[in-house]
Design a protein around this motif. Structure first.
Motif, PDB file in Angstrom:
ATOM      1  N   LEU A 165     100.893  49.033  71.013  1.00 16.94           N
ATOM      2  CA  LEU A 165     100.459  50.365  71.418  1.00 16.94           C
ATOM      3  C   LEU A 165      99.405  50.305  72.525  1.00 16.94           C
ATOM      4  CD1 LEU A 165     100.239  52.100  67.925  1.00 16.94           C
ATOM      5  CD2 LEU A 165     102.120  52.161  69.556  1.00 16.94           C
ATOM      6  N   GLY A 166      99.108  49.085  73.010  1.00 13.21           N
ATOM      7  CA  GLY A 166      98.211  48.911  74.144  1.00 13.21           C
ATOM      8  C   GLY A 166      96.736  49.029  73.810  1.00 13.21           C
ATOM      9  N   MET A 167      96.375  48.968  72.528  1.00  9.75           N
ATOM     10  CA  MET A 167      94.978  49.163  72.110  1.00  9.75           C
ATOM     11  C   MET A 167      94.260  47.812  72.101  1.00  9.75           C
ATOM     12  SD  MET A 167      95.876  51.945  69.133  1.00  9.75           S
ATOM     13  CE  MET A 167      94.182  52.355  68.733  1.00  9.75           C
ATOM     14  N   TYR A 168      93.857  47.370  73.280  1.00 10.41           N
ATOM     15  CA  TYR A 168      93.292  46.032  73.466  1.00 10.41           C
ATOM     16  C   TYR A 168      92.039  45.816  72.621  1.00 10.41           C
ATOM     17  CZ  TYR A 168      90.954  42.098  75.738  1.00 10.41           C
ATOM     18  OH  TYR A 168      90.315  40.913  75.973  1.00 10.41           O
ATOM     19  N   ASN A 169      91.081  46.749  72.693  1.00 11.88           N
ATOM     20  CA  ASN A 169      89.820  46.567  71.976  1.00 11.88           C
ATOM     21  C   ASN A 169      90.024  46.456  70.471  1.00 11.88           C
ATOM     22  OD1 ASN A 169      88.466  46.641  74.377  1.00 11.88           O
ATOM     23  ND2 ASN A 169      87.786  48.762  74.209  1.00 11.88           N
ATOM     24  N   VAL A 170      90.891  47.303  69.933  1.00  5.45           N
ATOM     25  CA  VAL A 170      91.174  47.273  68.496  1.00  5.45           C
ATOM     26  C   VAL A 170      91.873  45.969  68.131  1.00  5.45           C
ATOM     27  CG1 VAL A 170      92.482  48.370  66.625  1.00  5.45           C
ATOM     28  CG2 VAL A 170      91.244  49.783  68.278  1.00  5.45           C
ATOM     29  N   ARG A 171      92.860  45.568  68.934  1.00  7.36           N
ATOM     30  CA  ARG A 171      93.589  44.329  68.656  1.00  7.36           C
ATOM     31  C   ARG A 171      92.664  43.121  68.657  1.00  7.36           C
ATOM     32  NH1 ARG A 171      95.664  40.091  71.766  1.00  7.36           N
ATOM     33  NH2 ARG A 171      95.133  41.126  73.724  1.00  7.36           N
ATOM     34  N   VAL A 172      91.810  43.016  69.683  1.00  6.78           N
ATOM     35  CA  VAL A 172      90.920  41.853  69.799  1.00  6.78           C
ATOM     36  C   VAL A 172      89.990  41.762  68.594  1.00  6.78           C
ATOM     37  CG1 VAL A 172      88.962  40.926  71.095  1.00  6.78           C
ATOM     38  CG2 VAL A 172      91.036  41.629  72.296  1.00  6.78           C
ATOM     39  N   GLU A 173      89.422  42.899  68.192  1.00  6.55           N
ATOM     40  CA  GLU A 173      88.489  42.857  67.048  1.00  6.55           C
ATOM     41  C   GLU A 173      89.229  42.540  65.752  1.00  6.55           C
ATOM     42  OE1 GLU A 173      84.806  45.327  65.018  1.00  6.55           O
ATOM     43  OE2 GLU A 173      85.867  46.226  66.724  1.00  6.55           O
ATOM     44  N   LEU A 174      90.418  43.105  65.580  1.00  3.45           N
ATOM     45  CA  LEU A 174      91.209  42.793  64.383  1.00  3.45           C
ATOM     46  C   LEU A 174      91.533  41.302  64.326  1.00  3.45           C
ATOM     47  CD1 LEU A 174      93.779  45.755  64.192  1.00  3.45           C
ATOM     48  CD2 LEU A 174      91.965  45.259  62.546  1.00  3.45           C
TER      49      LEU A 174
END
Length: 705
Positions: free
Chosen positions: A173-182
């Protein structure tokens, strides 16, 4: 401690007063509903939905999405009904809360079947309203931030499913910040020792003078851009630890071999400035060949746009430079969530990544509907969750994005389902190529179709996209039913001939009774079951006429093989019968009719079920590609095998395998060939026999048990 007033202050910057008031009302409703409940950490439970809403407020989520975030555990944990929420906050919020509630207790590391069912549930919830998954991702992110309160075994399970499912969805879904923290939090929880060791190694390798080097690098780039009158924001960062670990793990490389551990992001205000900045960067630092990607001209599937180049820094360490506009930066960090930021600003332009994400979620639903079972659905969707893209062109110049390893079959289905279903061959860069060829970025692919063509089951061995695999299986499943009904009709007609009756003369009462006996819904279901070998035509005929006198039965006609029966008629590999051989059919469950040579010893194994045998004969016009083996006895002289192989190399016969089975002065080899008739077989044997060193050619008709 973060409070509802802090949240309201943040929301007031982009939401009108009445919508902020609605969010506050949702908070107080949740606070009252969760009264007395506490988290594992000992904090009041309402701190969790408040934190989830805070995460979504950073993404500028709309009013209903924020209200749903605050209420997302109310239905599940407090007994308050959906109707009560509808009455208080409207159907939109209640529907979102209900969608999130259904995903609350997903346990992806449990039994595989349960995992598949749960993932299906998630896909359907996303299709109803994509905000459901955004709330769920924020919920998971806060749970990961507070994971230390959990017991060790539960921490590992939650971390594993975060890496397997939630982080890839955030990425899609292109949510870089959320993906990186997860990913970072899950990596530390699942591999704590590896995370600590890698962090120490990076610190040791790049830590000394890091702050000074970063400041020096930023100043150097800023000065060069200012000299060209280009305004831009510059930030230097270290790639997150899980990304470095993945590269080391997948490519089996040490930390010293991993390039671009350091990254530079340059954000400017204009589209054309991105390319000017690229020129400046390449004038300061030496670019590494083959490491430039233009995601502005060709965006990623999740809407991500940026220029990427890897250069050698002044200290000799490779670094990746990303160049993009402020708008692209917002989309890069927040992905689909940027959609609500645009709405909040009142802009009419909808970012393309929202449309792409919605299209992807709809494609998930299409896959789910066509999949035979949840396991097949999960298998098909994996390639869509973990894409390393290649970009190829249609002959008209349209760009088609596919996962790495995709083939022309994937391309054909990517363009349109009907093109995939009618595909027969392809041209890559104007040259004919096999459909199994792996595509590379920049190639032009042309699909050649035929009106009566159909998907081949062999495509499943190399098609990798979920859309292609789902549609191939769906087509074959429908075609198999069609073939089964046709064969079942012929088998039942043949059996009814013995009773001097045809199918059209059967009464509804007769058919209904047999359907009841076998728990089937229609005559087509019965015919399909006969065609697939689950029921035997003769036994079904006996059920239809239970009182018929055996002495009056007529010997049924033979079943003629005409070559159009489809996938439910096959030829036994043990004896490889070809047109002209005496044959017999054996009806096997799910395989349909398997044709054997009449003298095949393996047929004897099935004589305990004589009702499953059918008299068979060859149709006059049959043209079928059949496989058989020839045993060639020859004098083992220099070049003998090459002479034998070349004797039929200039003919239409296809040689699939050549195997020497006995060596000596007199040797023997097995030659597997494809032919379509006894005439073709005789011609092949004559050509081989004409080779001077060949003593004898015989057909391997049967294989002893």
């Amino acid at each position: 401690m973060y409070t509802i007033e802090d949240l309201a202050l943040t929301l007031s910057k982009y939401l009108p007063y009445d919508e902020v008031a609605k969010v506050k009302r949702a908070y107080y409703f949740a606070e009252q509903a969760h009264d007395g409940q506490r988290r594992k950490s000992g904090e009041p439970y309402v701190t969790h939905p408040l934190a989830v809403a805070e995460i979504l407020s950073i993404l500028r989520m709309d009013c209903d999405g924020l209200a749903a975030a605050l209420l997302h555990d109310v239905i599940e944990d407090t007994g308050i009904s959906r109707d009560a929420l509808t009455k208080q906050f409207g159907e939109n919020v209640a529907g979102l809360v209900d969608g999130v509630s259904k995903l609350t207790h997903l346990e992806f590391n449990s039994q595989i079947e349960k995992q598949a069912h749960n993932f299906q549930k998630m896909a359907m919830a996303m299709a109803d309203d994509i905000r459901v998954i955004l709330v769920k991702l924020a919920d998971r992110l806060h749970n990961m931030r507070t994971l230390d309160a959990m017991p060790a075994n539960k921490k590992r399970r939650i971390a594993r499913e975060t890496l397997d499912i939630y982080a890839p969805i955030a990425n899609r879904l292109g949510m870089y910040n959320v993906r990186v923290e997860l990913e970072s939090l899950a990596f530390q929880a699942y591999y704590p020792m590896r995370a600590r060791m890698l962090h120490k190694a990076i610190l040791k390798k790049y830590g000394q003078q890091r702050a000074k080097d970063i400041e020096k690098l930023e100043d150097a780039i800023r000065a060069e851009l200012a000299a060209d009158y280009i305004e831009a924001g510059i930030s230097v960062r270290e790639k997150h630890i899980y990304s470095i670990y993945q590269k080391m793990d997948k490519k089996r490389r040490s930390l010293d071999e991993i390039m671009d551990v350091m990254g530079v992001r340059i954000v400017t205000d204009r589209h054309d400035s991105c390319y000017r900045i690229l020129g400046v960067i390449h004038s300061i630092f030496k670019p590494i060949e083959g490491r430039f990607k233009d995601y502005i001209a060709v965006p990623k599937s999740n809407g991500y746009q940026s220029l990427h180049t890897t250069v050698v820094g002044s200290n000799g360490i490779p670094m990746e430079v990303q160049i993009r506009t402020q708008e692209m930066d917002l989309v890069a960090d927040n992905g689909i969530a940027a959609h609500w930021a645009y709405k909040a600003k009142g802009t009419s332009k909808t970012p393309s990544n929202h449309d792409r994400a919605t299209k992807w979620v709809k494609s998930l639903l299409d896959m789910q509907q066509k999949a035979r079972n949840p396991m097949e659905f999960v298998d098909n969707v994996k390639s869509d969750l973990f894409p390393d893209e290649v970009y190829v062109f249609t002959p008209t110049g349209q760009i088609v994005e596919l996962p790495s390893g995709a083939t022309p079959v994937d391309f054909a289905y990517g363009v349109h389902t009907e093109i995939g279903n009618s595909c027969i061959s392809c041209r890559i860069n104007r040259r004919l190529a096999p459909l199994s060829t792996q595509l590379e970025s920049g190639q032009t692919v042309e699909i050649i179709t035929a009106k009566n063509a159909q998907p081949n089951v062999a495509w499943l061995s190399f098609a990798i996209t979920g859309k292609a695999r789902t549609n191939i299986r769906h087509y074959l499943k429908d075609k198999q039913r069609e073939n089964a009904i046709s064969i079942g009709h012929r088998l039942l007609t043949r059996s009814l001939n013995a009773f001097k009756v045809n199918i059209g003369e059967l009464t509804e009462a007769q058919i209904s009774q047999v359907l009841i006996n076998h728990n089937l819904d229609s005559l087509d279901d019965l015919l399909e079951s006969i065609g697939k070998g689950r029921h035997v035509g003769y036994l079904v005929a006996r059920e239809l006429f239970p009182n018929y006198d055996e002495e009056n039965l007529v010997t049924p006609q033979s079943f003629k093989v005409n070559g159009s029966e489809g996938m439910l008629l096959s030829y036994a590999k043990c004896c490889s019968p070809i047109p002209g051989d005496p044959i017999v059919g054996h009806v096997q469950v799910e395989k349909g009719i398997v044709i054997h040579h009449l003298n095949c010893p393996n047929v004897q194994d099935h004589l305990s079920s004589p009702e499953r045998f059918i008299r068979m004969s060859w149709g006059k016009e049959i043209e079928e590609e059949l496989h058989l083996s020839l045993i060639v006895t020859y004098i083992n002289e220099r070049g003998a095998v090459a002479k034998i192989a070349s004797s039929i190399s200039d003919t239409d016969f296809q040689v699939s395998n050549l195997e020497i089975i006995e060596r000596g002065r007199i040797s023997r080899l097995r030659l597997n060939i494809t032919i379509s008739s006894r005439i073709g077989l005789a011609d092949a044997m004559r050509r081989i026999k004409a080779v001077r060193c060949v003593e004898k050619v015989s057909r391997e008709t049967v294989i002893a048990r």
